[in-house]
Scaffold this motif. Structure first.
Motif, PDB file in Angstrom:
ATOM      1  N   VAL A  32      26.429  16.570   2.753  1.00  0.00           N
ATOM      2  CA  VAL A  32      25.912  15.635   1.752  1.00  0.00           C
ATOM      3  C   VAL A  32      24.427  15.473   2.030  1.00  0.00           C
ATOM      4  O   VAL A  32      24.048  14.961   3.081  1.00  0.00           O
ATOM      5  CB  VAL A  32      26.612  14.262   1.826  1.00  0.00           C
ATOM      6  CG1 VAL A  32      25.970  13.281   0.855  1.00  0.00           C
ATOM      7  CG2 VAL A  32      28.099  14.396   1.510  1.00  0.00           C
ATOM      8  N   SER A  81      20.226  14.536  -2.289  1.00  0.00           N
ATOM      9  CA  SER A  81      20.471  14.610  -3.730  1.00  0.00           C
ATOM     10  C   SER A  81      21.902  14.250  -4.107  1.00  0.00           C
ATOM     11  O   SER A  81      22.191  13.994  -5.279  1.00  0.00           O
ATOM     12  CB  SER A  81      20.150  16.021  -4.245  1.00  0.00           C
ATOM     13  OG  SER A  81      21.019  16.974  -3.656  1.00  0.00           O
ATOM     14  N   THR A  82      22.814  14.233  -3.132  1.00  0.00           N
ATOM     15  CA  THR A  82      24.210  13.928  -3.440  1.00  0.00           C
ATOM     16  C   THR A  82      24.700  12.630  -2.794  1.00  0.00           C
ATOM     17  O   THR A  82      25.896  12.345  -2.801  1.00  0.00           O
ATOM     18  CB  THR A  82      25.122  15.090  -2.996  1.00  0.00           C
ATOM     19  OG1 THR A  82      24.860  15.397  -1.614  1.00  0.00           O
ATOM     20  CG2 THR A  82      24.884  16.327  -3.835  1.00  0.00           C
ATOM     21  N   THR A  86      24.434   9.848  -3.935  1.00  0.00           N
ATOM     22  CA  THR A  86      24.914   8.953  -4.992  1.00  0.00           C
ATOM     23  C   THR A  86      26.219   9.458  -5.598  1.00  0.00           C
ATOM     24  O   THR A  86      26.728   8.850  -6.535  1.00  0.00           O
ATOM     25  CB  THR A  86      23.859   8.830  -6.106  1.00  0.00           C
ATOM     26  OG1 THR A  86      23.588  10.127  -6.653  1.00  0.00           O
ATOM     27  CG2 THR A  86      22.568   8.236  -5.570  1.00  0.00           C
ATOM     28  N   ASP A  87      26.767  10.556  -5.076  1.00  0.00           N
ATOM     29  CA  ASP A  87      27.982  11.164  -5.624  1.00  0.00           C
ATOM     30  C   ASP A  87      29.201  10.703  -4.815  1.00  0.00           C
ATOM     31  O   ASP A  87      29.369  11.111  -3.670  1.00  0.00           O
ATOM     32  CB  ASP A  87      27.854  12.691  -5.563  1.00  0.00           C
ATOM     33  CG  ASP A  87      29.033  13.400  -6.199  1.00  0.00           C
ATOM     34  OD1 ASP A  87      30.020  12.728  -6.548  1.00  0.00           O
ATOM     35  OD2 ASP A  87      28.974  14.637  -6.341  1.00  0.00           O
ATOM     36  N   ALA A 140      31.418  13.659  -3.435  1.00  0.00           N
ATOM     37  CA  ALA A 140      30.809  14.403  -2.333  1.00  0.00           C
ATOM     38  C   ALA A 140      30.920  13.620  -1.028  1.00  0.00           C
ATOM     39  O   ALA A 140      31.244  14.186   0.028  1.00  0.00           O
ATOM     40  CB  ALA A 140      29.345  14.699  -2.644  1.00  0.00           C
ATOM     41  N   LYS A 181      19.721   5.691  -8.531  1.00  0.00           N
ATOM     42  CA  LYS A 181      21.136   5.319  -8.588  1.00  0.00           C
ATOM     43  C   LYS A 181      21.590   4.763  -7.246  1.00  0.00           C
ATOM     44  O   LYS A 181      21.023   5.107  -6.198  1.00  0.00           O
ATOM     45  CB  LYS A 181      21.986   6.546  -8.933  1.00  0.00           C
ATOM     46  CG  LYS A 181      21.692   7.148 -10.293  1.00  0.00           C
ATOM     47  CD  LYS A 181      22.568   8.372 -10.527  1.00  0.00           C
ATOM     48  CE  LYS A 181      22.281   9.014 -11.870  1.00  0.00           C
ATOM     49  NZ  LYS A 181      23.118  10.221 -12.094  1.00  0.00           N
ATOM     50  N   GLN A 212      26.128   5.885  -2.044  1.00  0.00           N
ATOM     51  CA  GLN A 212      27.486   5.644  -1.575  1.00  0.00           C
ATOM     52  C   GLN A 212      27.477   5.225  -0.109  1.00  0.00           C
ATOM     53  O   GLN A 212      26.714   5.763   0.698  1.00  0.00           O
ATOM     54  CB  GLN A 212      28.332   6.908  -1.743  1.00  0.00           C
ATOM     55  CG  GLN A 212      28.463   7.364  -3.175  1.00  0.00           C
ATOM     56  CD  GLN A 212      29.126   6.302  -4.041  1.00  0.00           C
ATOM     57  OE1 GLN A 212      30.197   5.782  -3.698  1.00  0.00           O
ATOM     58  NE2 GLN A 212      28.494   5.983  -5.160  1.00  0.00           N
TER      59      GLN A 212
END
Length: 236
Positions: A85, A88-89, A91-92, A95, A178, A181
């Motif tokens: 992770v 860029s990920t 916030t996913d 992921a 955003k 997580q």
């Protein structure tokens, strides 16, 4: 003319100060802090992953028959290092869930591998094994601290996206920002692994047990093959 220039210069100086004072720079600043904290999480997990191959080889030298656990650890490490992770990920949710699940699985099988020492006294007293075990414990501590620091930084950043006055910029100049997580370990990962040493490595049902002279169980040296089963006496 001079007054006009001074006025423009004063405006150029005052504008950045005004923007900073009203929170314009808060969101990107907190975002970078959270990303830096996540980089520390990844570094801590990588440190643990780097120690595992040497640990596996050390255990193999004393407990080669524990093939199932050795294989599981190796495979879990490969899966954990394959999932990443990056900034860029963050916030996913999907992921982050995959990353956490892979690391949790590795934590579980690694705990089982470390517990094998209770069954092999020679391994338990091996200096290389003890040093690796200590290094992994330190890595686990770093992981816990890094995850805590990341979660705190991510919460701080996420809060800035919803609270006044930074929420104004979150809806305008930083509309692309955003929430990040949070890293949460699964319930199973927070439970200490258990190994039943009364059944692990036990012979299958129906297999004759080798006996020593006098009827006692024949001793088996860790890491060596068990003695062959006794052959029935020829019929008279």
């Amino acid at each position: 003319m001079i007054l006009s220039r001074l006025a423009r210069l004063g405006l150029l100086i005052a504008l950045p100060l005004a923007l900073a004072g009203c929170g314009y720079n808060t969101i990107p600043t907190k975002e970078e802090q959270a990303r830096a904290a996540w980089a520390n999480v990844q570094a801590a997990y990588q440190r643990r992953a780097d120690l595992i191959p040497n640990l596996v080889e050390t255990v193999r030298g004393y407990a080669a028959q524990e093939r199932a656990v050795l294989t599981e650890v190796t495979q879990a490490r490969a899966r954990a290092t394959a999932v990443s992770v990056d900034a860029s990920t963050l916030t996913d949710p999907a992921a982050m869930e995959r990353y956490a699940a892979a690391q949790d699985q590795l934590s579980g099988v690694l705990g089982r591998l470390l517990m094998i020492q209770e069954r092999y006294p020679d391994l338990k007293s091996n200096q290389n094994f003890m040093a690796l075990q200590h290094a992994i414990e330190q890595a686990e501590n770093r992981i816990n601290i890094a995850r805590r620091d990341y979660n705190e930084a991510a919460r701080d950043y996420n809060t800035s996206l919803r609270t006044f006055p930074t929420v104004i910029w979150a809806k305008t100049a930083h509309a692309g920002s955003k929430p990040m997580q949070l890293f949460t370990a699964s319930a199973s990962a927070q439970t200490a692994p258990t190994v039943d040493f009364g059944t692990v490595g036990a012979p299958a049902a129906g297999t004759a047990q080798p006996t020593a002279p006098g009827g006692g169980a024949a001793p088996v040296t860790p890491g060596s093959a068990p003695p062959p089963a006794a052959q029935p006496a020829p019929a008279q």
